[in-house]
Design a protein around this motif. Structure first.
Motif, PDB file in Angstrom:
ATOM      1  N   HIS A  65     -10.266  -4.773  -3.113  1.00 37.80           N
ATOM      2  CA  HIS A  65      -8.807  -4.820  -3.220  1.00 37.80           C
ATOM      3  C   HIS A  65      -8.164  -4.772  -1.835  1.00 37.80           C
ATOM      4  O   HIS A  65      -8.649  -4.099  -0.929  1.00 37.80           O
ATOM      5  CB  HIS A  65      -8.316  -3.616  -4.033  1.00 37.80           C
ATOM      6  CG  HIS A  65      -6.854  -3.362  -3.870  1.00 37.80           C
ATOM      7  ND1 HIS A  65      -5.917  -3.968  -4.668  1.00 37.80           N
ATOM      8  CD2 HIS A  65      -6.168  -2.620  -2.956  1.00 37.80           C
ATOM      9  CE1 HIS A  65      -4.709  -3.575  -4.256  1.00 37.80           C
ATOM     10  NE2 HIS A  65      -4.829  -2.766  -3.232  1.00 37.80           N
ATOM     11  N   CYS A  67      -3.836  -4.597  -0.372  1.00 35.71           N
ATOM     12  CA  CYS A  67      -2.399  -4.705  -0.681  1.00 35.71           C
ATOM     13  C   CYS A  67      -1.805  -5.930   0.028  1.00 35.71           C
ATOM     14  O   CYS A  67      -0.663  -6.299  -0.241  1.00 35.71           O
ATOM     15  CB  CYS A  67      -1.680  -3.436  -0.262  1.00 35.71           C
ATOM     16  SG  CYS A  67      -2.322  -1.973  -1.114  1.00 35.71           S
ATOM     17  N   CYS A 109      -5.967   3.627  -1.887  1.00 34.05           N
ATOM     18  CA  CYS A 109      -6.246   2.451  -1.075  1.00 34.05           C
ATOM     19  C   CYS A 109      -6.202   2.794   0.410  1.00 34.05           C
ATOM     20  O   CYS A 109      -5.341   3.546   0.862  1.00 34.05           O
ATOM     21  CB  CYS A 109      -5.225   1.358  -1.370  1.00 34.05           C
ATOM     22  SG  CYS A 109      -5.581  -0.169  -0.488  1.00 34.05           S
ATOM     23  N   CYS A 111      -6.571   0.021   2.724  1.00 31.01           N
ATOM     24  CA  CYS A 111      -6.743  -1.348   3.201  1.00 31.01           C
ATOM     25  C   CYS A 111      -6.180  -1.555   4.604  1.00 31.01           C
ATOM     26  O   CYS A 111      -6.523  -2.522   5.275  1.00 31.01           O
ATOM     27  CB  CYS A 111      -6.121  -2.341   2.219  1.00 31.01           C
ATOM     28  SG  CYS A 111      -4.316  -2.304   2.149  1.00 31.01           S
ATOM     29  N   CYS A 116       0.724  -1.066   2.683  1.00 34.10           N
ATOM     30  CA  CYS A 116      -0.249  -0.505   1.729  1.00 34.10           C
ATOM     31  C   CYS A 116       0.469   0.386   0.721  1.00 34.10           C
ATOM     32  O   CYS A 116       1.332   1.189   1.074  1.00 34.10           O
ATOM     33  CB  CYS A 116      -1.320   0.294   2.471  1.00 34.10           C
ATOM     34  SG  CYS A 116      -2.536   1.000   1.338  1.00 34.10           S
ATOM     35  N   LEU A 117       0.092   0.224  -0.550  1.00 35.99           N
ATOM     36  CA  LEU A 117       0.779   0.921  -1.636  1.00 35.99           C
ATOM     37  C   LEU A 117       0.188   2.292  -1.941  1.00 35.99           C
ATOM     38  O   LEU A 117       0.708   3.016  -2.781  1.00 35.99           O
ATOM     39  CB  LEU A 117       0.734   0.058  -2.905  1.00 35.99           C
ATOM     40  CG  LEU A 117       1.394  -1.329  -2.778  1.00 35.99           C
ATOM     41  CD1 LEU A 117       1.074  -2.177  -3.996  1.00 35.99           C
ATOM     42  CD2 LEU A 117       2.899  -1.188  -2.600  1.00 35.99           C
TER      43      LEU A 117
HETATM   44 ZN   LIG Z   1      -3.632  -0.886   0.451  1.00 35.62          ZN
END
Ligand SMILES: [Zn+2]
Length: 152
Positions: A65, A67, A109, A111, A116-117
């Protein structure tokens, strides 16, 4: 396939990487399912209300994954499409909530994307402004519209 699985020697973490430069709009591969399940797992992709597929080719299971994704899983054409240009060696990622309304396992997350969420647990918990930034599968789009109707 235009991508290979790489394993981080320290963490053991596996990920999918481009074997050559790829361009926005290009098709990475077509995909199908090895099995169809009624409930999601961390290895499935949701294609309709009660259909969660185990991806084939299996390399696609290592698509992590992000974002800020560079891949989109087109569940109508059953093709994996590039959302942006990617350099050789770059990791290939997709936005899990683009196909998952409510995920089997949420995760924090990391990322590194500026937008980024944080906690990723599916599209259901993301607000309209966030969802509108992403290309979503027809199923997720439909669920989002249903949610908007309920609010009014
Ligand atoms: Zn993220």
């Amino acid at each position: 396939m235009l991508a290979i699985i790489q394993q981080d020697p320290v963490s053991g973490h596996q990920s999918l990487h481009a074997t050559q430069r790829l361009l926005k709009g290009q098709i990475l591969t077509s995909f199908s399912h090895s099995r169809i399940l009624e409930t999601p797992s961390r290895f499935t992709l949701q294609v309709s209300a009660h259909q969660h597929i185990l991806l084939s080719p299996p390399e696609l299971l290592y698509t992590n994954h992000s974002c800020g994704p560079n891949l989109y899983f087109d569940t109508e054409r059953m093709e994996v499409v590039l959302l942006k240009d990617v350099d050789q060696g770059e990791e290939l990622c997709f936005f899990y909530p683009s196909t998952e309304w409510s995920m089997a396992e949420s995760f924090q997350c990391q990322c590194g994307d500026p937008d980024c969420l944080g906690l990723i647990s599916g599209a259901a918990v993301l607000n309209d402004a966030i969802l509108s930034r992403y290309r979503l599968s027809p199923y997720i789009h439909e669920k989002w519209l249903e949610r908007m109707m309920q609010i009014q």
